[in-house]
Design an enzyme around this catalytic site. Structure first.
Site, PDB file in Angstrom:
ATOM      1  N   TRP A 279       0.825  -1.214   0.000  1.00 44.20           N
ATOM      2  CA  TRP A 279       0.000   0.000   0.000  1.00 44.20           C
ATOM      3  C   TRP A 279       0.855   1.257   0.000  1.00 44.20           C
ATOM      4  O   TRP A 279       0.518   2.245  -0.655  1.00 44.20           O
ATOM      5  CB  TRP A 279      -0.988  -0.030   1.161  1.00 44.20           C
ATOM      6  CG  TRP A 279      -2.008  -1.099   0.952  1.00 44.20           C
ATOM      7  CD1 TRP A 279      -2.117  -2.290   1.620  1.00 44.20           C
ATOM      8  CD2 TRP A 279      -3.022  -1.116  -0.060  1.00 44.20           C
ATOM      9  NE1 TRP A 279      -3.146  -3.030   1.094  1.00 44.20           N
ATOM     10  CE2 TRP A 279      -3.716  -2.348   0.074  1.00 44.20           C
ATOM     11  CE3 TRP A 279      -3.415  -0.220  -1.057  1.00 44.20           C
ATOM     12  CZ2 TRP A 279      -4.784  -2.692  -0.766  1.00 44.20           C
ATOM     13  CZ3 TRP A 279      -4.474  -0.560  -1.875  1.00 44.20           C
ATOM     14  CH2 TRP A 279      -5.143  -1.777  -1.730  1.00 44.20           C
TER      15      TRP A 279
ATOM     16  N   ASP B 145      -1.749   7.045   6.021  1.00 45.61           N
ATOM     17  CA  ASP B 145      -2.832   6.179   5.579  1.00 45.61           C
ATOM     18  C   ASP B 145      -3.125   5.222   6.731  1.00 45.61           C
ATOM     19  O   ASP B 145      -2.326   4.346   7.046  1.00 45.61           O
ATOM     20  CB  ASP B 145      -2.384   5.401   4.335  1.00 45.61           C
ATOM     21  CG  ASP B 145      -3.427   4.394   3.863  1.00 45.61           C
ATOM     22  OD1 ASP B 145      -4.481   4.265   4.492  1.00 45.61           O
ATOM     23  OD2 ASP B 145      -3.153   3.707   2.843  1.00 45.61           O
TER      24      ASP B 145
ATOM     25  N   LYS C  14     -12.644  -1.323   6.488  1.00 48.63           N
ATOM     26  CA  LYS C  14     -11.927  -2.252   7.360  1.00 48.63           C
ATOM     27  C   LYS C  14     -12.311  -2.050   8.823  1.00 48.63           C
ATOM     28  O   LYS C  14     -12.695  -2.987   9.499  1.00 48.63           O
ATOM     29  CB  LYS C  14     -10.420  -2.086   7.171  1.00 48.63           C
ATOM     30  CG  LYS C  14      -9.960  -2.337   5.728  1.00 48.63           C
ATOM     31  CD  LYS C  14      -8.484  -2.070   5.545  1.00 48.63           C
ATOM     32  CE  LYS C  14      -8.071  -2.140   4.086  1.00 48.63           C
ATOM     33  NZ  LYS C  14      -8.181  -3.481   3.512  1.00 48.63           N
TER      34      LYS C  14
END
Length: 363
Positions: free
Chosen positions: A103, A174, A198
């Site tokens: 990511w 993030d 999530k």
């Protein structure tokens, strides 16, 4: 009666059952108005109350300082990979990134399309099994536009347990997969972003927490929907927001508050993860964790069985026993248990018991 599976998917992921049941009860008639929340205007009194209350819940749970705004955007965290450099990577400055896995890499690739990028630290040499130490993060404040980190790598199963502090360099994170899983000093960060699917709710909304001062010098020539100040000026109501996703986030935040807030959640998340990590560590090599101890995530537990054929059998039998989502990411394989806030302790205990029993039968 249909059995509710033990849900260990990495995202979209488990939601609290109480939240799902509340949403079900209000689906066709929201608070007696005779319509679903999905059917009414985002300018209506009923929705504006949800919108404002959700922002306030974020502020309360995270103890946000006054100078921070809570924004609701669309496009997932992946759009933020582009928006951040578009808004803050001005000519003459360099974007700094810590490379911790898949990511972080996606964020870096997008930033390189906008301007100059410097990799301040990287875990690539050891195949991302460890978060780089804070002492190894190199940043040159005189040229740095910002420093970007990915607080939790869902694929590798690594997590920052403390955060860098670089004077005069905005820190951006993030936090898609571990936001609201533990108390956090938001004042360390200029901007935090998180896709909801999530730890916050369903897909469809991305939450951004930002210090207002960082939007003062955003380039004027950006598309209006890619400028953070569009959303700060219009309270995230410049266009139609993802109304229903924000409503579910609202219910999740209330659930967190009702269950003791972030201090309580951190304790419970640690207890849940410990169950599974102990089963791995005490297996005598039957199971092996895929991350170094100092970087283990409390949200995504990656591990493998010592024999590939046995690992396939583990997955087959786990599915037969109502465990879902235990396959590792397709890029790395093996096994992964995602133990987000809404995954109950009982699910983690059941998985631990299954792991121990499987080892007894095939070890």
């Amino acid at each position: 009666m249909r059995i509710r599976p033990y849900n260990f998917f990495a995202g979209p992921a488990a939601l609290p059952l109480e939240v799902i049941e509340r949403a079900q009860a209000e689906l066709s008639d929201f608070k007696g108005i005779g319509m679903s929340l999905m059917e009414i205007s985002h300018r209506s009194k009923e929705y504006e109350e949800i919108h404002d209350e959700t922002q306030q819940l974020f502020k309360e749970l995270l103890q946000l300082p006054e100078e921070y705004k809570v924004l609701f955007l669309q496009g997932g965290a992946s759009t933020q990979f582009s928006m951040i450099p578009m808004n803050f990577l001005v000519p003459g400055k360099i974007a700094n990134y810590v490379m911790t896995g898949a990511w972080a890499e996606k964020a870096i690739l997008e930033a390189r399309k906008i301007g100059d990028v410097f990799i301040s630290a990287s875990g690539e040499a050891n195949n991302y099994v460890e978060i780089p130490s804070l002492e190894d993060i190199q940043v040159y404040p005189q040229t740095a536009a910002y420093l970007h980190i990915t607080s939790n790598e869902t694929i590798a199963g690594t997590q920052f347990h403390s955060f860098p502090r670089i004077k005069n360099v905005p820190l951006i994170a993030d936090m898609s997969s571990d936001i609201l899983s533990r108390p956090l000093d938001v004042s360390q960060f200029a901007l935090i972003y998180a896709g909801a699917q999530k730890n916050l709710g369903p897909s469809g909304v991305t939450v951004v927490l930002l210090r207002e001062e960082i939007v003062r010098n955003i380039p004027e020539n950006l598309p209006v929907m890619l400028k953070y100040d569009t959303f700060t000026k219009h309270n995230s109501l410049y266009n139609t927001p993802p109304v229903y996703s924000i409503y579910i986030v609202n219910l999740v935040l209330k659930w967190i508050k009702q269950h003791g807030g972030l201090v309580s959640l951190e304790k419970r998340n640690a207890e849940k993860a410990k169950l599974i990590y102990d089963a791995i560590d005490q297996s005598g090599g039957f199971y092996t964790g895929m991350v170094k101890l100092n970087s283990r995530s409390l949200m995504n537990i990656t591990f493998k069985v010592h024999d590939d054929e046995l690992e396939k059998l583990f997955l087959q039998q786990s599915k037969a026993n109502h465990f879902i989502g235990l396959e590792g990411h397709r890029s790395v394989g093996h096994l992964r248990a995602s133990t987000y806030n809404a995954v109950p302790y009982e699910a983690c205990k059941a998985l631990t018991d299954f792991m121990i029993d499987f080892q007894k039968r095939y070890g």
